[in-house]
Motif scaffolding. Structure first.
Motif, mmCIF file in Angstrom:
data_model
loop_
_atom_site.group_PDB
_atom_site.id
_atom_site.type_symbol
_atom_site.label_atom_id
_atom_site.label_comp_id
_atom_site.label_asym_id
_atom_site.label_seq_id
_atom_site.Cartn_x
_atom_site.Cartn_y
_atom_site.Cartn_z
ATOM 1 N N PHE A 1 -30.012 19.045 -113.228
ATOM 2 C CA PHE A 1 -29.544 17.768 -112.306
ATOM 3 C C PHE A 1 -30.851 16.808 -112.160
ATOM 4 O O PHE A 1 -30.685 15.601 -111.716
ATOM 5 N N ALA A 2 -32.126 17.666 -112.072
ATOM 6 C CA ALA A 2 -33.321 16.479 -111.583
ATOM 7 C C ALA A 2 -33.551 15.778 -112.784
ATOM 8 O O ALA A 2 -33.916 14.584 -112.462
ATOM 9 N N PHE A 3 -33.412 16.244 -114.085
ATOM 10 C CA PHE A 3 -33.940 15.243 -115.242
ATOM 11 C C PHE A 3 -32.708 14.588 -115.756
ATOM 12 O O PHE A 3 -32.599 14.012 -116.753
ATOM 13 N N GLY A 4 -31.330 14.490 -115.123
ATOM 14 C CA GLY A 4 -30.198 14.015 -115.421
ATOM 15 C C GLY A 4 -29.506 14.319 -116.626
ATOM 16 O O GLY A 4 -28.938 13.575 -117.466
ATOM 17 N N ILE A 5 -29.641 15.661 -117.071
ATOM 18 C CA ILE A 5 -28.948 16.121 -118.262
ATOM 19 C C ILE A 5 -27.851 17.082 -117.980
ATOM 20 O O ILE A 5 -27.284 17.640 -118.661
ATOM 21 N N ALA A 6 -27.093 17.091 -116.524
ATOM 22 C CA ALA A 6 -26.235 17.753 -116.220
ATOM 23 C C ALA A 6 -24.804 16.656 -116.635
ATOM 24 O O ALA A 6 -24.949 15.430 -116.719
ATOM 25 N N ILE B 1 -24.734 18.325 -105.228
ATOM 26 C CA ILE B 1 -25.643 18.787 -106.083
ATOM 27 C C ILE B 1 -26.759 17.523 -106.678
ATOM 28 O O ILE B 1 -27.881 17.551 -106.528
ATOM 29 N N LYS B 2 -25.845 16.320 -107.179
ATOM 30 C CA LYS B 2 -26.576 15.260 -107.788
ATOM 31 C C LYS B 2 -27.334 14.610 -106.870
ATOM 32 O O LYS B 2 -28.619 14.122 -107.107
ATOM 33 N N GLU B 3 -26.818 14.512 -105.613
ATOM 34 C CA GLU B 3 -27.599 13.455 -104.586
ATOM 35 C C GLU B 3 -28.867 14.553 -104.088
ATOM 36 O O GLU B 3 -29.955 13.746 -104.103
ATOM 37 N N THR B 4 -28.792 15.833 -104.047
ATOM 38 C CA THR B 4 -30.004 16.229 -103.392
ATOM 39 C C THR B 4 -30.938 16.597 -104.632
ATOM 40 O O THR B 4 -32.194 16.222 -104.370
ATOM 41 N N GLY C 1 -31.114 31.157 -113.630
ATOM 42 C CA GLY C 1 -29.894 30.242 -113.696
ATOM 43 C C GLY C 1 -29.952 29.482 -112.402
ATOM 44 O O GLY C 1 -29.406 28.313 -112.855
ATOM 45 N N PHE C 2 -30.633 29.622 -111.379
ATOM 46 C CA PHE C 2 -30.576 28.664 -110.417
ATOM 47 C C PHE C 2 -31.554 27.661 -110.598
ATOM 48 O O PHE C 2 -31.235 26.348 -110.555
ATOM 49 N N LEU C 3 -32.866 27.959 -111.588
ATOM 50 C CA LEU C 3 -33.763 27.013 -111.718
ATOM 51 C C LEU C 3 -33.278 26.046 -112.896
ATOM 52 O O LEU C 3 -33.455 24.782 -112.889
ATOM 53 N N VAL C 4 -32.518 26.366 -113.933
ATOM 54 C CA VAL C 4 -31.778 25.768 -114.907
ATOM 55 C C VAL C 4 -31.300 24.522 -114.314
ATOM 56 O O VAL C 4 -31.153 23.359 -114.468
ATOM 57 N N VAL C 5 -30.203 25.026 -113.122
ATOM 58 C CA VAL C 5 -29.147 23.945 -112.660
ATOM 59 C C VAL C 5 -30.141 22.902 -111.764
ATOM 60 O O VAL C 5 -29.843 21.683 -111.952
ATOM 61 N N VAL C 6 -30.940 23.428 -111.211
ATOM 62 C CA VAL C 6 -31.898 22.546 -110.437
ATOM 63 C C VAL C 6 -32.649 21.535 -111.570
ATOM 64 O O VAL C 6 -32.414 20.088 -111.293
ATOM 65 N N ALA D 1 -21.073 24.084 -113.008
ATOM 66 C CA ALA D 1 -21.573 22.715 -112.753
ATOM 67 C C ALA D 1 -22.395 22.168 -113.855
ATOM 68 O O ALA D 1 -22.089 20.903 -114.248
ATOM 69 N N LEU D 2 -23.078 23.073 -114.807
ATOM 70 C CA LEU D 2 -23.578 22.691 -115.843
ATOM 71 C C LEU D 2 -22.649 22.300 -116.865
ATOM 72 O O LEU D 2 -23.060 21.484 -117.975
ATOM 73 N N PHE D 3 -21.345 22.649 -117.110
ATOM 74 C CA PHE D 3 -20.622 22.204 -117.870
ATOM 75 C C PHE D 3 -19.335 21.461 -117.460
ATOM 76 O O PHE D 3 -18.868 20.761 -118.377
ATOM 77 N N SER D 4 -19.025 21.208 -116.344
ATOM 78 C CA SER D 4 -17.807 20.540 -115.813
ATOM 79 C C SER D 4 -18.083 20.368 -114.239
ATOM 80 O O SER D 4 -17.737 21.137 -113.446
ATOM 81 N N GLY D 5 -18.351 19.043 -113.862
ATOM 82 C CA GLY D 5 -18.084 18.759 -112.489
ATOM 83 C C GLY D 5 -16.719 18.943 -111.973
ATOM 84 O O GLY D 5 -16.588 19.390 -110.482
#
Length: 241
Positions: free
Chosen positions: A218-223, A150-153, A210-215, A35-39
């Motif tokens: 998306f939290a800081f809008g860089i996904a 993911i984005k919503e959460t 890995g899990f923390l980076v994803v959270v 998800a970090l590379f392609s939705g």
């Protein structure tokens, strides 16, 4: 059956189910990193799994493993408390005192935090995705749009904090649980115990990072952004061609 009646058997069940759940976490982490590379790629994986029969069977299997692990954890904790009696409150004075020792003494508390986090996670994702698809419900976001969920959460700071705490609790739990499982299987001697502790520490740290980076991404809008219904941002314009 000795696996369920004896203390050693229960520890074996705990170890086997724990390692199986670690394997699932590894798969889940790899999936999330997509998800970090392609939705679009992430949603393709979600659609491949979705509410298909094999995904449902796998989910039921994971639920069985998780329930076994949790139930046996409570049984063993109660058994150990009865065996130690008043001595359970004595402070351990071992050469390994530190993070691993702290985790060892607080596995029940960590387990409760992990259980609460798991219930929240199931509500945020499984309930709105697989379950919604199974019953034919149509929530605000499509059940197959995992990227959207993911984005919503993680647009909610409360959930971001909860998930960070959850991930840290899992890290502590696994750093102890990994080498403890190897010890239960009899695969750790004086030399290998330290090696398993080191391997478990490195593997668990990378996994949870890995899990923390994803959270946080998306939290800081860089996904990355996702093209939906023809409405694309500049970065995702190619998917509207």
């Amino acid at each position: 059956m000795w696996l369920f009646k004896s203390s050693i058997g229960r520890k074996v069940v705990m170890s086997v189910t724990g390692l199986a759940l670690i394997l699932f976490l590894t798969f889940h982490c790899c999936m999330n990193i997509v998800a970090l590379f392609s939705g679009e790629a992430y949603n393709a994986i979600c659609e491949l799994l979705g509410a298909n029969w094999y995904a449902v069977v796998a989910t039921l299997g994971l639920a069985f493993l998780a329930v076994c692990h949790i139930v046996f954890a409570f049984i063993l904790t109660a058994q150990n408390r009865r065996a130690r009696g008043d001595n359970r409150y004595e402070v351990a004075t071992t050469v390994n005192a530190g993070k691993v020792e702290w985790a060892s003494k607080n596995m029940l508390v960590l387990g409760l935090i992990i259980l609460i986090g798991l219930l929240i996670h199931l509500w945020n994702f499984w309930y709105n995705m697989m379950f919604a698809e199974l019953i034919g419900a149509m929530p605000a976001i499509s059940p197959t749009d995992g990227f959207g969920w993911i984005k919503e959460t993680f647009s909610n700071p409360v959930f971001v904090v909860i998930y960070v705490i959850w991930i840290v609790a899992i890290w502590f739990h696994l750093t102890h649980g990994f080498w403890s499982a190897m010890q239960t299987f009899g695969w750790s001697g004086k030399i290998w115990l330290k090696r398993w502790q080191c391997i478990g520490m490195i593997y668990t740290t990378l996994l949870m990072l890995g899990f923390l980076v994803v959270v946080l991404a998306f939290a800081f809008g860089i996904a990355p952004s996702l093209c939906c219904d023809g409405n694309c941002c500049a970065e995702a314009a190619a998917c509207c061609q």
